[in-house]
Design a protein around this motif. Structure first.
Motif, PDB file in Angstrom:
ATOM      1  N   GLY A 199       0.811  -1.210   0.000  1.00  0.00           N
ATOM      2  CA  GLY A 199       0.000   0.000   0.000  1.00  0.00           C
ATOM      3  C   GLY A 199       0.845   1.260   0.000  1.00  0.00           C
ATOM      4  N   LEU A 200       1.905   1.268   0.812  1.00  0.00           N
ATOM      5  CA  LEU A 200       2.795   2.426   0.853  1.00  0.00           C
ATOM      6  C   LEU A 200       3.497   2.623  -0.482  1.00  0.00           C
ATOM      7  CD1 LEU A 200       4.265   1.990   4.437  1.00  0.00           C
ATOM      8  CD2 LEU A 200       2.669   3.766   3.663  1.00  0.00           C
ATOM      9  N   ASP A 201       3.884   1.532  -1.118  1.00  0.00           N
ATOM     10  CA  ASP A 201       4.484   1.632  -2.448  1.00  0.00           C
ATOM     11  C   ASP A 201       3.480   2.225  -3.441  1.00  0.00           C
ATOM     12  OD1 ASP A 201       6.865   0.576  -1.534  1.00  0.00           O
ATOM     13  OD2 ASP A 201       6.489  -1.434  -2.314  1.00  0.00           O
ATOM     14  N   GLN A 202       2.224   1.831  -3.307  1.00  0.00           N
ATOM     15  CA  GLN A 202       1.199   2.356  -4.202  1.00  0.00           C
ATOM     16  C   GLN A 202       0.991   3.847  -3.972  1.00  0.00           C
ATOM     17  OE1 GLN A 202       0.122   0.706  -6.752  1.00  0.00           O
ATOM     18  NE2 GLN A 202      -1.162   2.356  -7.477  1.00  0.00           N
ATOM     19  N   CYS A 203       1.240   4.314  -2.754  1.00  0.00           N
ATOM     20  CA  CYS A 203       1.169   5.752  -2.487  1.00  0.00           C
ATOM     21  C   CYS A 203       2.140   6.515  -3.383  1.00  0.00           C
ATOM     22  CB  CYS A 203       1.483   6.046  -1.019  1.00  0.00           C
ATOM     23  SG  CYS A 203       0.181   5.592   0.132  1.00  0.00           S
ATOM     24  N   GLY A 204       3.338   5.950  -3.589  1.00  0.00           N
ATOM     25  CA  GLY A 204       4.307   6.589  -4.474  1.00  0.00           C
ATOM     26  C   GLY A 204       3.776   6.716  -5.889  1.00  0.00           C
ATOM     27  N   SER A 205       3.109   5.690  -6.365  1.00  0.00           N
ATOM     28  CA  SER A 205       2.512   5.732  -7.705  1.00  0.00           C
ATOM     29  C   SER A 205       1.378   6.740  -7.745  1.00  0.00           C
ATOM     30  CB  SER A 205       1.994   4.346  -8.100  1.00  0.00           C
ATOM     31  OG  SER A 205       3.041   3.424  -8.166  1.00  0.00           O
ATOM     32  N   ASP A 207      -4.281   9.628 -13.408  1.00  0.00           N
ATOM     33  CA  ASP A 207      -4.407   8.477 -14.305  1.00  0.00           C
ATOM     34  C   ASP A 207      -4.953   7.276 -13.524  1.00  0.00           C
ATOM     35  OD1 ASP A 207      -4.269   6.628 -16.317  1.00  0.00           O
ATOM     36  OD2 ASP A 207      -2.155   7.001 -16.800  1.00  0.00           O
ATOM     37  N   ARG A 208      -6.219   7.340 -13.188  1.00  0.00           N
ATOM     38  CA  ARG A 208      -6.840   6.324 -12.334  1.00  0.00           C
ATOM     39  C   ARG A 208      -6.778   4.921 -12.958  1.00  0.00           C
ATOM     40  NH1 ARG A 208      -9.623   5.736  -7.649  1.00  0.00           N
ATOM     41  NH2 ARG A 208     -11.255   4.156  -7.605  1.00  0.00           N
ATOM     42  N   ASP A 209      -7.008   4.814 -14.253  1.00  0.00           N
ATOM     43  CA  ASP A 209      -6.963   3.489 -14.891  1.00  0.00           C
ATOM     44  C   ASP A 209      -5.589   2.847 -14.714  1.00  0.00           C
ATOM     45  OD1 ASP A 209      -9.610   3.656 -15.699  1.00  0.00           O
ATOM     46  OD2 ASP A 209      -9.103   4.420 -17.694  1.00  0.00           O
ATOM     47  N   ARG A 210      -4.550   3.620 -14.930  1.00  0.00           N
ATOM     48  CA  ARG A 210      -3.176   3.110 -14.747  1.00  0.00           C
ATOM     49  C   ARG A 210      -2.943   2.740 -13.283  1.00  0.00           C
ATOM     50  NH1 ARG A 210       1.773   6.566 -14.287  1.00  0.00           N
ATOM     51  NH2 ARG A 210       3.455   5.067 -14.130  1.00  0.00           N
ATOM     52  N   LEU A 211      -3.394   3.579 -12.371  1.00  0.00           N
ATOM     53  CA  LEU A 211      -3.217   3.311 -10.937  1.00  0.00           C
ATOM     54  C   LEU A 211      -3.946   2.036 -10.517  1.00  0.00           C
ATOM     55  CD1 LEU A 211      -3.569   6.942  -9.569  1.00  0.00           C
ATOM     56  CD2 LEU A 211      -1.506   5.500  -9.471  1.00  0.00           C
ATOM     57  N   ILE A 212      -5.104   1.802 -11.072  1.00  0.00           N
ATOM     58  CA  ILE A 212      -5.858   0.576 -10.760  1.00  0.00           C
ATOM     59  C   ILE A 212      -5.095  -0.649 -11.264  1.00  0.00           C
ATOM     60  CG2 ILE A 212      -7.938  -0.733 -11.352  1.00  0.00           C
ATOM     61  CD1 ILE A 212      -9.483   1.951 -11.087  1.00  0.00           C
ATOM     62  N   ARG A 213      -4.565  -0.578 -12.476  1.00  0.00           N
ATOM     63  CA  ARG A 213      -3.775  -1.705 -13.001  1.00  0.00           C
ATOM     64  C   ARG A 213      -2.549  -1.961 -12.126  1.00  0.00           C
ATOM     65  NH1 ARG A 213      -4.912   0.951 -17.738  1.00  0.00           N
ATOM     66  NH2 ARG A 213      -2.788   1.761 -17.898  1.00  0.00           N
ATOM     67  N   LEU A 244     -10.351 -11.946  -8.256  1.00  0.00           N
ATOM     68  CA  LEU A 244     -10.443 -10.567  -7.767  1.00  0.00           C
ATOM     69  C   LEU A 244      -9.741  -9.573  -8.684  1.00  0.00           C
ATOM     70  CD1 LEU A 244      -9.791 -11.033  -3.940  1.00  0.00           C
ATOM     71  CD2 LEU A 244     -11.978 -10.829  -5.126  1.00  0.00           C
ATOM     72  N   ASN A 245      -9.158 -10.061  -9.749  1.00  0.00           N
ATOM     73  CA  ASN A 245      -8.399  -9.230 -10.677  1.00  0.00           C
ATOM     74  C   ASN A 245      -9.351  -8.456 -11.596  1.00  0.00           C
ATOM     75  OD1 ASN A 245      -6.074  -8.206 -11.892  1.00  0.00           O
ATOM     76  ND2 ASN A 245      -6.130  -9.779 -13.480  1.00  0.00           N
ATOM     77  N   THR A 246     -10.071  -7.497 -10.993  1.00  0.00           N
ATOM     78  CA  THR A 246     -11.025  -6.689 -11.744  1.00  0.00           C
ATOM     79  C   THR A 246     -10.775  -5.209 -11.462  1.00  0.00           C
ATOM     80  OG1 THR A 246     -12.678  -6.598  -9.974  1.00  0.00           O
ATOM     81  CG2 THR A 246     -12.787  -8.495 -11.485  1.00  0.00           C
ATOM     82  N   PRO A 247     -11.135  -4.348 -12.401  1.00  0.00           N
ATOM     83  CA  PRO A 247     -10.992  -2.918 -12.148  1.00  0.00           C
ATOM     84  C   PRO A 247     -11.763  -2.469 -10.894  1.00  0.00           C
ATOM     85  CG  PRO A 247     -11.368  -3.299 -14.474  1.00  0.00           C
ATOM     86  CD  PRO A 247     -11.568  -4.621 -13.776  1.00  0.00           C
ATOM     87  N   GLU A 248     -12.885  -3.092 -10.634  1.00  0.00           N
ATOM     88  CA  GLU A 248     -13.671  -2.719  -9.448  1.00  0.00           C
ATOM     89  C   GLU A 248     -12.879  -2.991  -8.160  1.00  0.00           C
ATOM     90  OE1 GLU A 248     -17.857  -3.741  -7.155  1.00  0.00           O
ATOM     91  OE2 GLU A 248     -17.388  -4.777  -9.019  1.00  0.00           O
ATOM     92  N   THR A 249     -12.294  -4.183  -8.058  1.00  0.00           N
ATOM     93  CA  THR A 249     -11.503  -4.519  -6.874  1.00  0.00           C
ATOM     94  C   THR A 249     -10.269  -3.630  -6.787  1.00  0.00           C
ATOM     95  OG1 THR A 249     -12.234  -6.822  -6.977  1.00  0.00           O
ATOM     96  CG2 THR A 249     -10.268  -6.368  -5.673  1.00  0.00           C
ATOM     97  N   GLY A 250      -9.580  -3.428  -7.901  1.00  0.00           N
ATOM     98  CA  GLY A 250      -8.406  -2.557  -7.910  1.00  0.00           C
ATOM     99  C   GLY A 250      -8.739  -1.152  -7.456  1.00  0.00           C
ATOM    100  N   GLY A 251      -9.876  -0.643  -7.891  1.00  0.00           N
ATOM    101  CA  GLY A 251     -10.311   0.691  -7.483  1.00  0.00           C
ATOM    102  C   GLY A 251     -10.600   0.776  -5.994  1.00  0.00           C
ATOM    103  N   LYS A 252     -11.206  -0.268  -5.454  1.00  0.00           N
ATOM    104  CA  LYS A 252     -11.504  -0.274  -4.017  1.00  0.00           C
ATOM    105  C   LYS A 252     -10.218  -0.322  -3.193  1.00  0.00           C
ATOM    106  CE  LYS A 252     -16.028  -2.516  -4.323  1.00  0.00           C
ATOM    107  NZ  LYS A 252     -16.794  -3.743  -4.010  1.00  0.00           N
ATOM    108  N   ILE A 253      -9.254  -1.131  -3.635  1.00  0.00           N
ATOM    109  CA  ILE A 253      -7.972  -1.201  -2.913  1.00  0.00           C
ATOM    110  C   ILE A 253      -7.253   0.142  -3.019  1.00  0.00           C
ATOM    111  CG2 ILE A 253      -5.703  -2.289  -2.806  1.00  0.00           C
ATOM    112  CD1 ILE A 253      -7.063  -4.860  -3.914  1.00  0.00           C
ATOM    113  N   LEU A 254      -7.233   0.723  -4.221  1.00  0.00           N
ATOM    114  CA  LEU A 254      -6.601   2.019  -4.415  1.00  0.00           C
ATOM    115  C   LEU A 254      -7.234   3.074  -3.506  1.00  0.00           C
ATOM    116  CD1 LEU A 254      -4.598   3.813  -5.964  1.00  0.00           C
ATOM    117  CD2 LEU A 254      -6.385   4.122  -7.698  1.00  0.00           C
ATOM    118  N   ASP A 255      -8.549   3.075  -3.410  1.00  0.00           N
ATOM    119  CA  ASP A 255      -9.242   4.034  -2.535  1.00  0.00           C
ATOM    120  C   ASP A 255      -8.877   3.815  -1.066  1.00  0.00           C
ATOM    121  OD1 ASP A 255     -10.433   5.106  -4.797  1.00  0.00           O
ATOM    122  OD2 ASP A 255     -12.341   4.056  -4.504  1.00  0.00           O
TER     123      ASP A 255
END
Length: 145
Positions: free
Chosen positions: A90-96, A103-109, A124-135
């Motif tokens: 999660g902390l690594d994703q903060c850097g992204s 660029d939300r689509d890229r961040l979700i991927r 679970l490899n769906t844009p919906e799940t990725g978006g929830k984790i990103l949020d």
């Protein structure tokens, strides 16, 4: 009750116990008693994290809320025993998130890949799940990004 809940409670009790064991000594003049002294390993680590575009180490409360948010999405994302790995990802994703917040689509991927969902949990490899984790990352680990 999940192990995480018990662990969080034990950490809170331990933190209180360690604070109480600190003695009755007054902090030096000009020290608020809660700040880190210059040159400590934690301070240096926080500076390095900031230079890398990452947030400082999250508080126990922020960690717990992040892990609970992952559990609300799907308990398999952060199974007991993998909490540190989930927080680190999660902390690594903060850097992204900081590097390309628009660029939300890229961040979700990236989130899906970072949390190893394509290989480990393909259902679970769906844009919906990725978006929830990103949020959850954004809300609990790096709200200022």
């Amino acid at each position: 009750m999940r192990t995480r809940t018990t662990t969080a409670a034990a950490l809170a009790v331990l933190a209180l116990a360690l604070t109480a064991c600190g003695g009755q000594e007054e902090p030096p003049a000009g020290d608020d008693g809660g700040s880190r002294s210059a040159g400590t390993g934690a301070e240096e680590q926080d500076k390095a994290r900031g230079a890398a575009g990452l947030p400082v180490e999250p508080s126990t409360t922020a960690r717990y809320r992040f892990l609970e948010a992952l559990d609300a999405i799907d308990r398999r994302i952060s199974e007991p025993g993998t909490d540190e790995q989930a927080v680190s990802r999660g902390l690594d994703q903060c850097g992204s998130l900081k590097a390309s917040p628009d660029d939300r689509d890229r961040l979700i991927r990236q989130t899906l890949e970072r949390f190893a969902l394509p290989a480990g949990l393909p259902d679970l490899n769906t844009p919906e799940t990725g978006g929830k984790i990103l949020d959850a990352v954004h809300e609990h680990l790096c709200p200022g990004f």
